[in-house]
Design a protein around this motif. Structure first.
Motif, PDB file in Angstrom:
ATOM      1  N   THR A  24     -44.938 -27.511  -4.916  1.00  0.00           N
ATOM      2  CA  THR A  24     -45.133 -27.594  -6.356  1.00  0.00           C
ATOM      3  C   THR A  24     -43.930 -27.036  -7.105  1.00  0.00           C
ATOM      4  O   THR A  24     -43.218 -26.165  -6.616  1.00  0.00           O
ATOM      5  N   ALA A  25     -43.725 -27.561  -8.315  1.00  0.00           N
ATOM      6  CA  ALA A  25     -42.717 -27.059  -9.249  1.00  0.00           C
ATOM      7  C   ALA A  25     -43.448 -26.530 -10.466  1.00  0.00           C
ATOM      8  O   ALA A  25     -44.229 -27.251 -11.090  1.00  0.00           O
ATOM      9  N   GLU A  26     -43.203 -25.270 -10.796  1.00  0.00           N
ATOM     10  CA  GLU A  26     -44.036 -24.541 -11.755  1.00  0.00           C
ATOM     11  C   GLU A  26     -43.182 -23.933 -12.868  1.00  0.00           C
ATOM     12  O   GLU A  26     -42.162 -23.296 -12.598  1.00  0.00           O
ATOM     13  N   HIS A  27     -43.609 -24.148 -14.103  1.00  0.00           N
ATOM     14  CA  HIS A  27     -42.918 -23.550 -15.244  1.00  0.00           C
ATOM     15  C   HIS A  27     -43.090 -22.038 -15.257  1.00  0.00           C
ATOM     16  O   HIS A  27     -44.213 -21.528 -15.171  1.00  0.00           O
ATOM     17  N   GLY A  28     -41.985 -21.308 -15.417  1.00  0.00           N
ATOM     18  CA  GLY A  28     -42.039 -19.899 -15.752  1.00  0.00           C
ATOM     19  C   GLY A  28     -41.984 -19.731 -17.262  1.00  0.00           C
ATOM     20  O   GLY A  28     -42.094 -20.710 -18.015  1.00  0.00           O
ATOM     21  N   ALA A  29     -41.841 -18.501 -17.715  1.00  0.00           N
ATOM     22  CA  ALA A  29     -41.657 -18.254 -19.148  1.00  0.00           C
ATOM     23  C   ALA A  29     -40.155 -18.346 -19.428  1.00  0.00           C
ATOM     24  O   ALA A  29     -39.569 -19.412 -19.291  1.00  0.00           O
ATOM     25  N   ARG A  30     -39.493 -17.249 -19.790  1.00  0.00           N
ATOM     26  CA  ARG A  30     -38.034 -17.244 -19.873  1.00  0.00           C
ATOM     27  C   ARG A  30     -37.496 -16.857 -18.502  1.00  0.00           C
ATOM     28  O   ARG A  30     -37.485 -15.701 -18.114  1.00  0.00           O
ATOM     29  N   PHE A  41     -38.250 -20.631  -3.984  1.00  0.00           N
ATOM     30  CA  PHE A  41     -37.042 -20.825  -4.784  1.00  0.00           C
ATOM     31  C   PHE A  41     -37.431 -20.584  -6.232  1.00  0.00           C
ATOM     32  O   PHE A  41     -38.565 -20.853  -6.629  1.00  0.00           O
ATOM     33  N   TYR A  42     -36.497 -20.038  -7.018  1.00  0.00           N
ATOM     34  CA  TYR A  42     -36.772 -19.929  -8.454  1.00  0.00           C
ATOM     35  C   TYR A  42     -35.497 -20.122  -9.249  1.00  0.00           C
ATOM     36  O   TYR A  42     -34.390 -19.973  -8.721  1.00  0.00           O
ATOM     37  N   TRP A  43     -35.669 -20.489 -10.515  1.00  0.00           N
ATOM     38  CA  TRP A  43     -34.555 -20.690 -11.431  1.00  0.00           C
ATOM     39  C   TRP A  43     -34.565 -19.616 -12.506  1.00  0.00           C
ATOM     40  O   TRP A  43     -35.617 -19.291 -13.076  1.00  0.00           O
ATOM     41  N   MET A  99     -34.959 -18.196  -2.638  1.00  0.00           N
ATOM     42  CA  MET A  99     -33.588 -18.456  -3.070  1.00  0.00           C
ATOM     43  C   MET A  99     -33.564 -18.555  -4.578  1.00  0.00           C
ATOM     44  O   MET A  99     -34.487 -19.064  -5.196  1.00  0.00           O
ATOM     45  N   ARG A 100     -32.501 -18.088  -5.187  1.00  0.00           N
ATOM     46  CA  ARG A 100     -32.343 -18.146  -6.630  1.00  0.00           C
ATOM     47  C   ARG A 100     -30.968 -18.706  -6.950  1.00  0.00           C
ATOM     48  O   ARG A 100     -29.979 -18.323  -6.339  1.00  0.00           O
ATOM     49  N   PHE A 101     -30.929 -19.613  -7.919  1.00  0.00           N
ATOM     50  CA  PHE A 101     -29.663 -20.117  -8.402  1.00  0.00           C
ATOM     51  C   PHE A 101     -29.673 -20.076  -9.916  1.00  0.00           C
ATOM     52  O   PHE A 101     -30.620 -20.553 -10.540  1.00  0.00           O
ATOM     53  N   GLY A 102     -28.645 -19.502 -10.519  1.00  0.00           N
ATOM     54  CA  GLY A 102     -28.549 -19.422 -11.970  1.00  0.00           C
ATOM     55  C   GLY A 102     -28.002 -20.701 -12.559  1.00  0.00           C
ATOM     56  O   GLY A 102     -27.912 -21.730 -11.899  1.00  0.00           O
ATOM     57  N   SER A 103     -27.594 -20.615 -13.816  1.00  0.00           N
ATOM     58  CA  SER A 103     -27.246 -21.823 -14.554  1.00  0.00           C
ATOM     59  C   SER A 103     -26.017 -22.524 -13.996  1.00  0.00           C
ATOM     60  O   SER A 103     -25.851 -23.716 -14.176  1.00  0.00           O
ATOM     61  N   VAL A 104     -25.137 -21.805 -13.322  1.00  0.00           N
ATOM     62  CA  VAL A 104     -23.948 -22.471 -12.779  1.00  0.00           C
ATOM     63  C   VAL A 104     -24.176 -22.973 -11.366  1.00  0.00           C
ATOM     64  O   VAL A 104     -23.385 -23.733 -10.843  1.00  0.00           O
ATOM     65  N   GLU A 145     -40.569 -21.863 -10.651  1.00  0.00           N
ATOM     66  CA  GLU A 145     -40.749 -21.639  -9.216  1.00  0.00           C
ATOM     67  C   GLU A 145     -40.992 -22.923  -8.443  1.00  0.00           C
ATOM     68  O   GLU A 145     -41.586 -23.876  -8.951  1.00  0.00           O
ATOM     69  N   ILE A 146     -40.564 -22.914  -7.181  1.00  0.00           N
ATOM     70  CA  ILE A 146     -41.011 -23.866  -6.162  1.00  0.00           C
ATOM     71  C   ILE A 146     -41.913 -23.092  -5.208  1.00  0.00           C
ATOM     72  O   ILE A 146     -41.518 -22.056  -4.653  1.00  0.00           O
ATOM     73  N   ASN A 147     -43.132 -23.593  -5.032  1.00  0.00           N
ATOM     74  CA  ASN A 147     -44.104 -22.962  -4.138  1.00  0.00           C
ATOM     75  C   ASN A 147     -44.664 -23.979  -3.167  1.00  0.00           C
ATOM     76  O   ASN A 147     -44.569 -25.198  -3.379  1.00  0.00           O
ATOM     77  N   THR A 148     -45.273 -23.471  -2.099  1.00  0.00           N
ATOM     78  CA  THR A 148     -46.030 -24.313  -1.164  1.00  0.00           C
ATOM     79  C   THR A 148     -47.456 -23.751  -1.102  1.00  0.00           C
ATOM     80  O   THR A 148     -47.775 -22.970  -0.196  1.00  0.00           O
TER      81      THR A 148
END
Length: 380
Positions: free
Chosen positions: A241-247, A291-293, A3-8, A251-254
């Motif tokens: 886990t919650a993981e930093h991406g670049a720009r 999931f990713y942002w 699942m992906r959700f943007g800034s809004v 990510e949320i991973n299991t």
């Protein structure tokens, strides 16, 4: 399913509000709306220099790390102890320093405390894990030993990870970053760069680690960038886990034994320069995030909610946001993220850690030179 959700945001749109300080509220208390009613955020303690990790002691006091290398006890009245002695020297530059803290599952009997830190070494530094016995007075760690060292050492001030989570067998998960300059090494299973590590409490690899050909024995999963949030699902016991991406591409991973989570071959983000990273967003043999942002929120600190205070939020994963300066709630169903709610969006604090307290409230650390312990509770 990813699942992906943007800034809004897209799910729980009604729960994404502009926060406001209630008229007449004390300066140390802010009010924010949420899907579960109004939230009060109050300052429990302040004066902490870039606090990073928090763990509750059995008596309700808190162990809190400060990135420059101090470990303190925060009293239930918010008082700060003097720094606890026995903590090793740390490399306190850039993102490095004293990082996470966790209690042994049998702390009431053995008083063992575990901590991760950027360890200065000949020719560089790396994420290490130490443990020591907290004395009855809460003033010193004794018999301190290093039980894990990320190898190889790298001369870098970036991407140390690092969260500590005990699983239900008593093994310890340790998240370690790709050191920023070494991202290609996240795909090399023979080292500890960009990995999830799993060790015994005294150090060394458990017998049920993957131990695949060419894999370092402590490595649990590969292809990670910089995991700064980790928690066990309260029902399944699975690590999330919650993981930093670049720009983009947080990510949320299991992470599961022996699997490859793709970094830097696949990602939903781009480089800071705007350049493409890797080969795309998917590749056979590499796992997709749950999931990713995009854009990034810079996630750090994660906790599943299990308490009685907000029954509708049970089994939600709460994630702190550094750049995003908010608290994010992800609703879950089994091993799926079913929605997002953005909370405390006007709090104006970089949220470094999230912990459920013994009172069922949520406790946050703000990453600042005058960092705070914040308590989130419902309005009465």
């Amino acid at each position: 399913m990813t699942m992906r959700f943007g800034s809004v945001g897209r799910a729980f749109a009604a729960g994404i509000f502009v926060a406001a300080i209630a008229a007449g509220a004390a300066a140390a208390q802010q009010r924010f709306p949420s899907s579960a009613g109004e939230l009060i955020v109050e300052t429990v303690a302040s004066g902490l220099e870039n606090p990073w990790g928090l763990a509750f002691l059995p008596d309700g006091r808190m162990l809190v790390t400060e990135r420059p290398g101090r470990l303190r006890i925060v009293g239930t009245d918010g008082t700060l102890s003097r720094p606890i002695t026995g903590v090793p020297s740390v490399m306190a530059r850039g993102q490095g320093g004293l990082l996470d803290v966790a209690l042994d599952p049998a702390f009431a009997e053995n008083r063992l405390v575990y901590f991760s830190f950027a360890e200065p070494r000949s020719g560089g530094n790396g994420t290490s894990v130490g443990r020591g016995r907290l004395n009855e007075q809460g003033t010193a760690l004794a018999n301190v030993e290093v039980i894990f060292r990320q190898m190889p050492s790298i001369a870098s001030n970036m991407h140390f990870g690092s969260r500590l989570v005990f699983d239900r067998t008593g093994a310890l998960f340790v998240t370690v970053g790709d050191r920023y300059s070494q991202r290609e090494q996240a795909q090399n299973p023979a080292n500890h760069i960009g990995k999830v590590i799993r060790i015994r409490p005294e150090g060394g690899a458990p017998a049920d680690n993957p131990k695949k050909q060419g894999w370092a024995p402590e490595v649990w999963s590969i292809g990670h960038r910089n995991v700064q949030g980790a928690a066990l699902h309260p029902q399944s016991g699975q690590l999330w886990t919650a993981e930093h991406g670049a720009r983009g591409g947080d990510e949320i991973n299991t992470p599961k034994a022996g699997l490859n989570y793709g970094w830097p071959v696949i990602t939903y983000g781009i480089d800071y320069s705007g350049a493409k990273i890797g080969e795309g967003t998917a590749k056979p043999g590499m796992e997709q995030p749950l999931f990713y942002w995009d854009p990034s929120i810079a996630p750090s600190g994660a906790a599943f909610y299990t308490g009685p205070v907000w029954p509708a939020w049970r089994n939600s994963l709460f994630v702190g946001a550094l750049a995003g300066q908010m608290l994010v709630r992800l609703s879950t169903q089994g091993e799926a993220v079913t929605g997002e709610e953005r909370l405390l969006t006007n709090i104006g604090e970089r949220i470094r850690d999230v912990v459920q307290g013994p009172d069922g409230f949520l406790y946050l650390l703000s990453d600042d030179a005058n960092g705070k312990v914040l308590r989130v509770r419902p309005a009465r």
